[in-house]
Design a protein around this motif. Structure first.
Motif, mmCIF file in Angstrom:
data_model
loop_
_atom_site.group_PDB
_atom_site.id
_atom_site.type_symbol
_atom_site.label_atom_id
_atom_site.label_comp_id
_atom_site.label_asym_id
_atom_site.label_seq_id
_atom_site.Cartn_x
_atom_site.Cartn_y
_atom_site.Cartn_z
ATOM 1 N N LYS A 141 0.446 0.488 -0.505
ATOM 2 C CA LYS A 141 1.560 1.116 -1.236
ATOM 3 C C LYS A 141 2.266 2.153 -0.358
ATOM 4 C CE LYS A 141 4.117 2.112 -4.845
ATOM 5 N NZ LYS A 141 3.574 2.736 -6.065
ATOM 6 N N GLU A 142 1.483 2.934 0.382
ATOM 7 C CA GLU A 142 2.077 3.933 1.273
ATOM 8 C C GLU A 142 2.886 3.265 2.384
ATOM 9 O OE1 GLU A 142 -0.950 7.738 1.258
ATOM 10 O OE2 GLU A 142 -1.582 5.954 2.361
ATOM 11 N N ARG A 143 2.385 2.166 2.901
ATOM 12 C CA ARG A 143 3.024 1.512 4.043
ATOM 13 C C ARG A 143 4.283 0.736 3.653
ATOM 14 N NH1 ARG A 143 1.762 2.412 9.594
ATOM 15 N NH2 ARG A 143 0.082 3.923 9.399
ATOM 16 N N ALA A 218 0.032 -8.335 5.602
ATOM 17 C CA ALA A 218 -1.173 -7.629 6.048
ATOM 18 C C ALA A 218 -2.288 -8.630 6.294
ATOM 19 C CB ALA A 218 -1.607 -6.604 5.010
ATOM 20 N N LEU A 219 -3.024 -8.415 7.361
ATOM 21 C CA LEU A 219 -4.254 -9.142 7.619
ATOM 22 C C LEU A 219 -5.417 -8.199 7.356
ATOM 23 C CD1 LEU A 219 -3.442 -10.960 10.999
ATOM 24 C CD2 LEU A 219 -3.021 -11.751 8.663
ATOM 25 N N TYR A 220 -6.542 -8.754 6.926
ATOM 26 C CA TYR A 220 -7.720 -7.939 6.613
ATOM 27 C C TYR A 220 -8.937 -8.653 7.172
ATOM 28 C CZ TYR A 220 -10.299 -4.532 3.673
ATOM 29 O OH TYR A 220 -11.078 -3.487 3.216
ATOM 30 N N THR A 221 -9.818 -7.901 7.801
ATOM 31 C CA THR A 221 -11.078 -8.481 8.249
ATOM 32 C C THR A 221 -12.204 -7.494 8.040
ATOM 33 O OG1 THR A 221 -12.154 -9.717 10.032
ATOM 34 C CG2 THR A 221 -10.917 -7.738 10.667
ATOM 35 N N ASP A 222 -13.419 -7.977 8.191
ATOM 36 C CA ASP A 222 -14.621 -7.171 7.965
ATOM 37 C C ASP A 222 -15.694 -7.684 8.918
ATOM 38 O OD1 ASP A 222 -16.422 -5.385 6.848
ATOM 39 O OD2 ASP A 222 -16.687 -6.484 4.979
ATOM 40 N N VAL A 223 -16.814 -6.982 8.974
ATOM 41 C CA VAL A 223 -17.917 -7.422 9.832
ATOM 42 C C VAL A 223 -18.356 -8.826 9.438
ATOM 43 C CG1 VAL A 223 -18.743 -5.098 10.345
ATOM 44 C CG2 VAL A 223 -19.612 -6.304 8.324
ATOM 45 N N ILE A 259 0.713 -5.599 9.311
ATOM 46 C CA ILE A 259 -0.312 -4.591 9.578
ATOM 47 C C ILE A 259 -1.698 -5.220 9.452
ATOM 48 C CG2 ILE A 259 1.173 -2.733 8.744
ATOM 49 C CD1 ILE A 259 -0.649 -2.587 6.235
ATOM 50 N N VAL A 260 -2.696 -4.533 9.989
ATOM 51 C CA VAL A 260 -4.082 -5.008 9.920
ATOM 52 C C VAL A 260 -4.941 -3.944 9.259
ATOM 53 C CG1 VAL A 260 -6.103 -5.756 11.235
ATOM 54 C CG2 VAL A 260 -3.811 -6.424 11.992
ATOM 55 N N LEU A 261 -5.741 -4.372 8.300
ATOM 56 C CA LEU A 261 -6.679 -3.491 7.609
ATOM 57 C C LEU A 261 -8.107 -3.868 7.985
ATOM 58 C CD1 LEU A 261 -5.091 -3.487 4.019
ATOM 59 C CD2 LEU A 261 -4.854 -1.726 5.770
ATOM 60 N N GLU A 304 -6.349 4.121 6.227
ATOM 61 C CA GLU A 304 -7.143 3.435 5.204
ATOM 62 C C GLU A 304 -8.502 4.123 5.022
ATOM 63 O OE1 GLU A 304 -9.047 -1.093 4.722
ATOM 64 O OE2 GLU A 304 -8.163 -0.411 6.615
ATOM 65 N N ALA A 305 -9.132 4.516 6.141
ATOM 66 C CA ALA A 305 -10.425 5.199 6.070
ATOM 67 C C ALA A 305 -10.293 6.555 5.389
ATOM 68 C CB ALA A 305 -10.998 5.362 7.472
#
Length: 329
Positions: A141-143, A218-223, A259-261, A304-305
């Motif tokens: 929302k901020e971005r 937006a792209l999102y990834t995790d461990v 953007i990437v999260l 984000e953090a």
């Protein structure tokens, strides 16, 4: 008072209120305006899994709101070992005004919520990660200035808690959500069914084709391996290396402003013991996201953090007071 143990505990309007309230709390923090709206309360923080952001965010949020937070680590209490979850809920509920739980079992956090008599917050389980979602969608929302109609694509282990929560929350809020993962690492059918029931005109895509990132805002990834997960590490790397967020994959979005999260921690370099071990064993300098992409996107990832703090503050306030707005000055 209301618990927050999974996203669907709240309506779309309530989730949106949490996001707006998070932004308000962020403004108060930045302007150093005192907001001890929950002064005199005490909350318990149960951590069966290690944490940096969740523990720090709950602790500072409680302090900023005027509360005291007591940390209860896995080796410090008897939860599920010498004392049942129900009994623990009743004891802690009689002493504290709220309970945070970060651990493995979704059933345990829901049992705590059922029997504690005070709000219970899910700091992460193997199934859901709701507090992370408020920070993530706050960041979006901020971005972008809006949420409905955005396209977000998650790449990696599509069955983990972040992927589950992202799919369901995105569906609820009107985003187009893509989960891009190998077939055997795609979301369970019951998670997909929940998301489909919540979506209204927005598309939900589950695919193994990485070209589906085209058009993503937006792209999102995790461990690639979750805490406590017992897997063949080499096999998981071989499965997910094609889903690594690198410059070539980012280019497939065909959007320069994508953007990437990442919910962190991220294995993007060799500057950790685990990162060094991965490099020495498998020859990989990065896993789910390359260091060049991580550094390019660092502003949004660390935004984000930080937003974990402000969003958890909003969750604490709204669930403990029942209000989605702050008292007038």
């Amino acid at each position: 008072m209301q618990s927050f143990v999974k996203e669907i505990d709240f309506s779309k309007s309530e989730i949106l209120s949490l996001i707006e309230l998070s932004i308000t709390f962020k403004t108060l923090k930045k302007n150093k305006i005192s907001h001890k709206y929950l002064e005199g309360n005490n909350i318990a923080l149960i951590f069966e899994k290690a944490s940096t952001r969740t523990r720090a965010a709950f602790t500072v949020a409680a302090q900023d709101l005027g509360m005291a937070a007591t940390y209860l680590g896995a080796s410090e209490i008897q939860l599920g070992k010498k004392e049942s979850v129900v009994d623990t809920a009743k004891v802690l509920g009689s002493m504290f005004d709220g309970i945070e739980y970060r651990g493995f079992s979704q059933e345990d956090v829901e049992t705590l919520a059922q029997h504690a008599g005070v709000p219970v917050w899910n700091g992460l389980t193997d199934t859901w990660h709701p507090t992370q979602m408020i920070a993530d969608f706050m960041t979006l929302k901020e971005r972008f200035g809006y949420l409905e109609g955005l396209t977000i694509a998650y790449l990696g282990d599509g069955r983990n808690n972040v992927a589950n929560s992202l799919l369901v929350t995105g569906a609820m809020l009107g985003l187009h959500v893509k989960i891009i993962a190998p077939k055997d690492l795609q979301p369970d059918s019951e998670i997909v069914a929940i998301a489909q029931q919540l979506s209204h005109g927005n598309t939900l895509t589950i695919t193994e084709d990485v070209t589906a990132v085209e058009g993503a805002d937006a792209l999102y990834t995790d461990v690639w391996v979750s805490m406590g997960e017992d897997v063949d590490f080499k096999e998981r790397i071989d499965q997910l290396l094609p889903y690594q967020i690198n410059q070539a994959l980012l280019a497939k979005t065909n959007k320069s402003e994508t953007i990437v999260l990442h919910c962190l921690p991220a294995f993007h370099d060799k500057n950790t013991l685990i990162g060094q071990e991965i490099y020495e064993t498998y020859g990989l300098e990065a896993m789910e996201i390359t260091d060049d992409v991580f550094q390019e996107q660092a502003d949004v990832i660390f935004q984000e953090a930080e937003n974990r703090l402000h969003s958890i503050k909003a969750i604490l306030y709204m669930t403990m007071t029942g209000n989605d707005h702050l008292p007038k000055a």
